[in-house]
Design an enzyme around this catalytic site. Structure first.
Site, mmCIF file in Angstrom:
data_model
loop_
_atom_site.group_PDB
_atom_site.id
_atom_site.type_symbol
_atom_site.label_atom_id
_atom_site.label_comp_id
_atom_site.label_asym_id
_atom_site.label_seq_id
_atom_site.Cartn_x
_atom_site.Cartn_y
_atom_site.Cartn_z
ATOM 1 N N SER A 3 -24.536 61.489 37.523
ATOM 2 C CA SER A 3 -23.493 60.618 37.707
ATOM 3 C C SER A 3 -23.438 60.051 38.708
ATOM 4 C CB SER A 3 -22.837 62.317 37.251
ATOM 5 O OG SER A 3 -21.369 62.351 38.119
ATOM 6 N N LYS A 26 -26.517 67.848 32.062
ATOM 7 C CA LYS A 26 -25.506 66.487 32.333
ATOM 8 C C LYS A 26 -24.368 66.591 31.846
ATOM 9 C CE LYS A 26 -23.590 62.864 33.585
ATOM 10 N NZ LYS A 26 -22.426 61.684 32.538
ATOM 11 N N HIS A 63 -21.858 69.560 32.601
ATOM 12 C CA HIS A 63 -21.441 68.947 34.251
ATOM 13 C C HIS A 63 -19.889 68.333 33.657
ATOM 14 C CE1 HIS A 63 -20.095 64.567 36.129
ATOM 15 N NE2 HIS A 63 -20.725 65.567 37.287
ATOM 16 N N ASN A 64 -20.234 67.248 32.732
ATOM 17 C CA ASN A 64 -18.961 66.509 31.738
ATOM 18 C C ASN A 64 -17.776 66.806 30.718
ATOM 19 O OD1 ASN A 64 -20.523 64.137 32.676
ATOM 20 N ND2 ASN A 64 -19.946 63.158 30.560
ATOM 21 N N GLU A 124 -16.060 68.489 34.148
ATOM 22 C CA GLU A 124 -15.306 67.193 34.967
ATOM 23 C C GLU A 124 -14.015 67.483 33.286
ATOM 24 O OE1 GLU A 124 -17.322 63.570 34.419
ATOM 25 O OE2 GLU A 124 -15.685 62.639 33.422
HETATM 26 C C1 6PG Z 1 -19.797 60.742 34.910
HETATM 27 C C2 6PG Z 1 -19.092 60.859 33.851
HETATM 28 C C3 6PG Z 1 -19.667 59.481 32.588
HETATM 29 C C4 6PG Z 1 -18.425 59.871 31.747
HETATM 30 C C5 6PG Z 1 -17.582 58.673 31.457
HETATM 31 C C6 6PG Z 1 -16.843 59.071 30.404
HETATM 32 O O1 6PG Z 1 -20.485 61.574 35.489
HETATM 33 O O2 6PG Z 1 -20.394 59.715 35.775
HETATM 34 O O3 6PG Z 1 -18.863 61.863 33.440
HETATM 35 O O4 6PG Z 1 -20.949 59.805 32.665
HETATM 36 O O5 6PG Z 1 -19.377 59.607 30.228
HETATM 37 O O6 6PG Z 1 -16.955 58.391 33.073
HETATM 38 O O7 6PG Z 1 -16.623 59.768 30.177
HETATM 39 P P1 6PG Z 1 -15.571 60.288 28.757
HETATM 40 O O8 6PG Z 1 -14.786 58.604 28.073
HETATM 41 O O9 6PG Z 1 -15.812 61.125 27.772
HETATM 42 O O10 6PG Z 1 -13.950 60.792 29.596
#
Ligand code: 6PG
Length: 472
Positions: free
Chosen positions: A131, A188, A191-192, A195
């Site tokens: 990430s 991960k 994590h997302n 996010e």
């Molecule tokens: C990271 C982000 C990355 C993510 C993209 C887009 O941790 O660097 O989470 O891995 O996949 O930024 O995600 P979306 O297109 O689903 O918003």
């Protein structure tokens, strides 16, 4: 003749793959990269820092034969069938003990299948979350490897070198072993999910300030900047404050005002929600964030509904500073609640899927490099260090005393949004989750009664052991 003089190979030289490889080279490793696109191969070396060893090659065999043993190769290619394709192409070129890493956002079940497929092939396979976006890949990402322990020990020095570092001068690396099987990709994914939820909350708070408080982009910049310099500092707030300053190159407006309000997504937030439902463990603010991105896509329907219902946003003309202060605290509270949902999901998944995820290390390596890094992770690191089996961060005393102070504002802001007609589903869901989580008694007794009434599904009693059914 080419000798095996390279330490690390990268398959896929998109911005993430290229930058991570250059980062390794910056730390003294001899690196080699391959991509099917010759333009990406030929430009690779031009991005390298002076004095570093970076080489691009046009075929996999060329790359593999120049790697030192055990060979370490990472794939940074789009998640899905391409990963399997690459594995199948590279596998015949490898020998016992070599390591293949999937550094993309693969679904953890795909990773489990790949582990199974590769287990009798004698090569090591590591599913690894990375990430930090393209900038993070070059300057220091947060790295979440899982699975093969032997491979982790082999990779540890290089991953520690390239990862983000926190707490100078200690410079603690933001990488750790995340657990068995597909734990790296699982962590991960969550994590997302977090996010998505935090981004949704920030956008709602922005909406209140923009449409109800009618603040300008400069004012928004100042407020978010102040916030990120205070107790709630985070990467997402930091970039948000900068976004408001960016001028549009085609008009006299700020770029943020020219961007269409339809959100994209690559699916990791949705996966988090789907898997949370399967476990099951509630992550309603992540679910809401996914749904709201989905709702954003239905722009034409939204416009038609706006014309039909004519919601009029109530303007807050007075006490703007006080409301901004409440928005700060409400965002802080809701953010804690989002982390709580995600971390509880990891706690549950770790047991259910037998991954042995060390939560104390998860929060520790999220302190730097990743998209959800924030000052709160320091507090959570203390919490999980003290009690690695904590089922919810909301049960940690210090977190609770912080949240108690902030949640008052969250309650005010949610009711303000409801009366001002500013949509705040993320903030509201965080508050509702909190209220339900803090309810020793929920109205679920009535649901059990209804289930038993129409379907003889039985219920338990508060005063006796056993299973009961009533002819209602
Ligand atoms: C990271 C982000 C990355 C993510 C993209 C887009 O941790 O660097 O989470 O891995 O996949 O930024 O995600 P979306 O297109 O689903 O918003």
């Amino acid at each position: 003749m080419e000798t095996a003089s390279f330490d690390f190979g990268m398959i896929g030289l998109g911005v993430m793959g290229r930058n991570l490889l250059l980062n390794m080279a910056d730390h003294g490793y001899n690196t080699i990269g391959f991509d099917k696109d010759p333009a990406k191969v030929s430009s690779l070396e031009s991005f390298a820092s002076p004095g570093t060893t970076v080489k691009g090659v046009n075929t996999l065999p060329e790359m593999v034969k120049q790697l030192k043993r055990p060979r370490k190769l990472m794939m940074l290619v789009p998640a899905g069938p391409i990963v399997d394709q690459v594995i199948n192409e590279v596998l015949p070129l490898l020998e016992e003990g070599d390591i293949i890493i999937d550094g993309g956002n693969s679904h953890y079940t795909d990773t489990l299948n790949r582990i199974k497929f590769l287990q009798d092939k004698k090569v090591h396979f590591v599913g690894m979350g990375v990430s930090g976006g393209e900038h993070g890949a070059r300057t220091g990402p947060s790295i979440m490897p899982g699975g093969d322990v032997e491979a982790w020990h082999e990779l540890k020095p290089i991953l520690e070198a390239v990862s983000a570092k926190v707490n100078p001068p200690k410079n603690e690396p933001c990488v750790a072993y995340m657990g068995k099987g597909a734990a790296g990709h699982y962590v991960k994914m969550v994590h997302n999910g977090i996010e998505y939820a935090i981004m949704q909350l920030i956008s709602e708070v922005y909406d209140v300030m923009k449409r109800s408080l009618e603040l300008t982009n400069d004012e928004l910049h100042e407020i978010f900047k102040k916030w990120t310099e205070g107790e709630m500092s985070s990467f997402l707030l930091e970039i948000t404050s900068e976004i408001f300053l960016k001028k549009d190159e085609f008009t006299n407006n700020r770029l943020v005002d020219m961007i269409l309000d339809k959100a994209g997504s690559k699916g990791t937030g949705k996966w988090t929600s789907q898997d949370a439902m399967d476990l099951p463990i509630p992550v309603p603010t992540i679910d809401t964030a996914v749904s709201l991105r989905d709702l954003s896509v239905y722009k034409e329907d939204r416009a038609a509904a706006e014309a039909l219902y004519k919601p009029k946003i109530k303007l807050a003309t007075k006490n703007k500073d006080r409301i901004a202060g409440q928005l700060h605290d409400s965002l802080f509270a809701a953010t804690i609640i989002c982390y709580a949902q995600g971390l509880s999901m990891l706690h549950k998944a770790s047991a259910e899927l037998n991954m042995e995820i060390p939560l104390k290390d998860v929060v520790r390596i999220w302190r730097g490099g990743c998209i959800i890094r924030s000052s709160l992770l320091e507090l959570f690191t203390f919490a999980f260090k003290k009690d690695p089996r904590l089922s919810s961060i909301l049960l940690h005393k210090k977190t609770a005393s912080l949240l108690k102070k902030k949640v008052i504002a969250l309650r005010r802001v949610v009711s303000l949004c409801a009366s001002a007609k500013v949509p705040a589903a993320g903030l509201a869901s965080a508050l509702s989750y909190f209220d339900a989580f803090c309810s020793g008694k929920l109205p679920t007794n009535l649901i059990q009664a209804q289930r038993d009434y129409f379907g003889a599904h039985t219920y338990q009693r508060i005063d006796k052991e056993g299973i009961f059914h009533t002819e209602w």
